[in-house]
Design a protein around this motif. Structure first.
Motif, PDB file in Angstrom:
ATOM      1  N   ASN A  97       0.842  -1.189   0.000  1.00 40.45           N
ATOM      2  CA  ASN A  97       0.000   0.000   0.000  1.00 40.45           C
ATOM      3  C   ASN A  97       0.877   1.238   0.000  1.00 40.45           C
ATOM      4  O   ASN A  97       1.974   1.239   0.580  1.00 40.45           O
ATOM      5  N   ARG A  98       0.383   2.282  -0.647  1.00 43.50           N
ATOM      6  CA  ARG A  98       1.110   3.543  -0.703  1.00 43.50           C
ATOM      7  C   ARG A  98       0.170   4.683  -0.305  1.00 43.50           C
ATOM      8  O   ARG A  98      -0.973   4.719  -0.739  1.00 43.50           O
ATOM      9  N   SER A  99       0.667   5.573   0.481  1.00 47.94           N
ATOM     10  CA  SER A  99      -0.111   6.742   0.900  1.00 47.94           C
ATOM     11  C   SER A  99       0.623   8.012   0.510  1.00 47.94           C
ATOM     12  O   SER A  99       1.829   8.137   0.755  1.00 47.94           O
ATOM     13  N   PHE A 100      -0.095   8.957  -0.092  1.00 45.21           N
ATOM     14  CA  PHE A 100       0.483  10.219  -0.530  1.00 45.21           C
ATOM     15  C   PHE A 100       0.249  11.282   0.539  1.00 45.21           C
ATOM     16  O   PHE A 100      -0.857  11.402   1.080  1.00 45.21           O
ATOM     17  N   VAL A 101       1.287  12.043   0.829  1.00 40.67           N
ATOM     18  CA  VAL A 101       1.191  13.186   1.744  1.00 40.67           C
ATOM     19  C   VAL A 101       1.500  14.435   0.930  1.00 40.67           C
ATOM     20  O   VAL A 101       2.649  14.630   0.500  1.00 40.67           O
ATOM     21  N   ASP A 102       0.483  15.253   0.656  1.00 36.25           N
ATOM     22  CA  ASP A 102       0.692  16.471  -0.119  1.00 36.25           C
ATOM     23  C   ASP A 102       1.676  17.404   0.591  1.00 36.25           C
ATOM     24  O   ASP A 102       1.832  17.363   1.813  1.00 36.25           O
ATOM     25  N   TYR A 103       2.299  18.272  -0.196  1.00 34.06           N
ATOM     26  CA  TYR A 103       3.274  19.220   0.358  1.00 34.06           C
ATOM     27  C   TYR A 103       2.688  20.004   1.527  1.00 34.06           C
ATOM     28  O   TYR A 103       3.339  20.150   2.575  1.00 34.06           O
ATOM     29  N   ASP A 104       1.462  20.495   1.372  1.00 32.68           N
ATOM     30  CA  ASP A 104       0.891  21.335   2.432  1.00 32.68           C
ATOM     31  C   ASP A 104       0.389  20.524   3.630  1.00 32.68           C
ATOM     32  O   ASP A 104      -0.101  21.096   4.604  1.00 32.68           O
ATOM     33  N   GLU A 105       0.508  19.206   3.574  1.00 32.49           N
ATOM     34  CA  GLU A 105       0.145  18.359   4.705  1.00 32.49           C
ATOM     35  C   GLU A 105       1.358  17.913   5.527  1.00 32.49           C
ATOM     36  O   GLU A 105       1.193  17.337   6.609  1.00 32.49           O
ATOM     37  N   ASP A 191      11.056  25.322  -4.418  1.00 30.53           N
ATOM     38  CA  ASP A 191      10.355  24.385  -5.279  1.00 30.53           C
ATOM     39  C   ASP A 191       9.006  23.987  -4.708  1.00 30.53           C
ATOM     40  O   ASP A 191       8.367  23.068  -5.167  1.00 30.53           O
ATOM     41  N   GLN A 192       8.558  24.682  -3.647  1.00 26.86           N
ATOM     42  CA  GLN A 192       7.285  24.336  -3.061  1.00 26.86           C
ATOM     43  C   GLN A 192       6.153  24.938  -3.874  1.00 26.86           C
ATOM     44  O   GLN A 192       6.339  25.829  -4.672  1.00 26.86           O
ATOM     45  N   LEU A 193       4.933  24.450  -3.637  1.00 27.55           N
ATOM     46  CA  LEU A 193       3.763  24.983  -4.314  1.00 27.55           C
ATOM     47  C   LEU A 193       3.399  26.341  -3.718  1.00 27.55           C
ATOM     48  O   LEU A 193       3.564  26.567  -2.524  1.00 27.55           O
ATOM     49  N   PRO A 194       2.842  27.241  -4.516  1.00 29.63           N
ATOM     50  CA  PRO A 194       2.302  28.491  -3.958  1.00 29.63           C
ATOM     51  C   PRO A 194       1.146  28.220  -3.005  1.00 29.63           C
ATOM     52  O   PRO A 194       0.715  27.086  -2.841  1.00 29.63           O
ATOM     53  N   ILE A 195       0.628  29.300  -2.435  1.00 30.48           N
ATOM     54  CA  ILE A 195      -0.418  29.160  -1.421  1.00 30.48           C
ATOM     55  C   ILE A 195      -1.669  28.507  -2.001  1.00 30.48           C
ATOM     56  O   ILE A 195      -2.333  27.720  -1.344  1.00 30.48           O
ATOM     57  N   ALA A 196      -2.022  28.807  -3.237  1.00 30.90           N
ATOM     58  CA  ALA A 196      -3.196  28.216  -3.860  1.00 30.90           C
ATOM     59  C   ALA A 196      -3.077  26.700  -3.834  1.00 30.90           C
ATOM     60  O   ALA A 196      -2.001  26.143  -4.052  1.00 30.90           O
ATOM     61  N   TRP A 197      -4.197  26.006  -3.613  1.00 33.57           N
ATOM     62  CA  TRP A 197      -4.138  24.561  -3.455  1.00 33.57           C
ATOM     63  C   TRP A 197      -3.786  23.853  -4.751  1.00 33.57           C
ATOM     64  O   TRP A 197      -3.279  22.748  -4.749  1.00 33.57           O
TER      65      TRP A 197
END
Length: 200
Positions: A97-105, A191-197
């Motif tokens: 199993n694989r679980s994704f953790v978004d950058y903002d999480e 290299d992070q995402l901007p504030i917008a989701w």
């Protein structure tokens, strides 16, 4: 679904995967579509995934792997980055199993791991205790008192065919440090995402 992928899920059609998500959404009205999922669920699009393995270790009969992942939708130039924590059994018929953790999480994950890692017998007057943290991507960490050998931990990925790896507190700290370092590297390189989701 990218956020919780198992070997059996690979056999499902797109429609079956959609039905699975709809059923889950109805059961959990608070559920929100995440960055990675919004890209992964696109049809008739060219999707590009980049990944780097940043940590791996074996906890008894389960291999624990942490990857840094980037997803891109070439049609809209949308992009998501984050971590994948994969658990794979090492027996004759292994499940994965694989679980994704978004950058903002990631920050919330680090705070959760820090909090449960500090829990000990002082939290209750009863004989046993446990502290639990679960991500939106169905990744669950548990710290608990074992009857004979003190405090132990575990990590579980998945909803139906769950895979669990037993951990020591040192293993838990290793996962936390690995996640922090990757988040720090992304931030340092801008290299992070901007504030917008989701960014177009």
């Amino acid at each position: 679904m990218f956020c919780c992928w198992s070997s059996s899920a690979a056999q499902l059609s797109h429609k079956d995967q959609d039905r699975s998500f709809v059923a889950r959404s109805r059961a959990s009205q608070w559920y929100r579509v995440r960055n990675s999922e919004a890209i992964e669920w696109q049809y008739e699009r060219v999707l590009i995934k980049g990944f780097s393995q940043i940590a791996t270790f074996t906890a008894r009969d389960v291999e624990v792997r942490v990857d840094a992942v980037e997803l891109k939708d070439t049609a809209t130039a949308t992009r998501a980055i984050g971590l994948v924590i994969a658990l794979r059994e090492t027996d004759e018929n292994p499940r994965e199993n694989r679980s994704f953790v978004d950058y903002d999480e990631i920050d919330r994950l680090l705070q959760g791991l820090t909090a449960i890692g500090r829990v000990n017998e002082s939290v209750t007057k009863l004989a046993g205790f446990e502290a639990r943290y679960r991500t939106v991507g169905d990744l669950e960490f548990l710290v608990f008192r074992q009857s004979r050998s003190g405090i132990a931990a575990s990590v579980t990925s998945g909803i139906c065919e769950r895979v669990t790896a037993p951990l020591t507190l040192d293993d838990l700290d290793r996962l936390k440090q690995t996640s922090w370092k990757q988040k720090h590297d992304w931030t340092r390189s801008n290299d992070q995402l901007p504030i917008a989701w989701l960014v177009a």
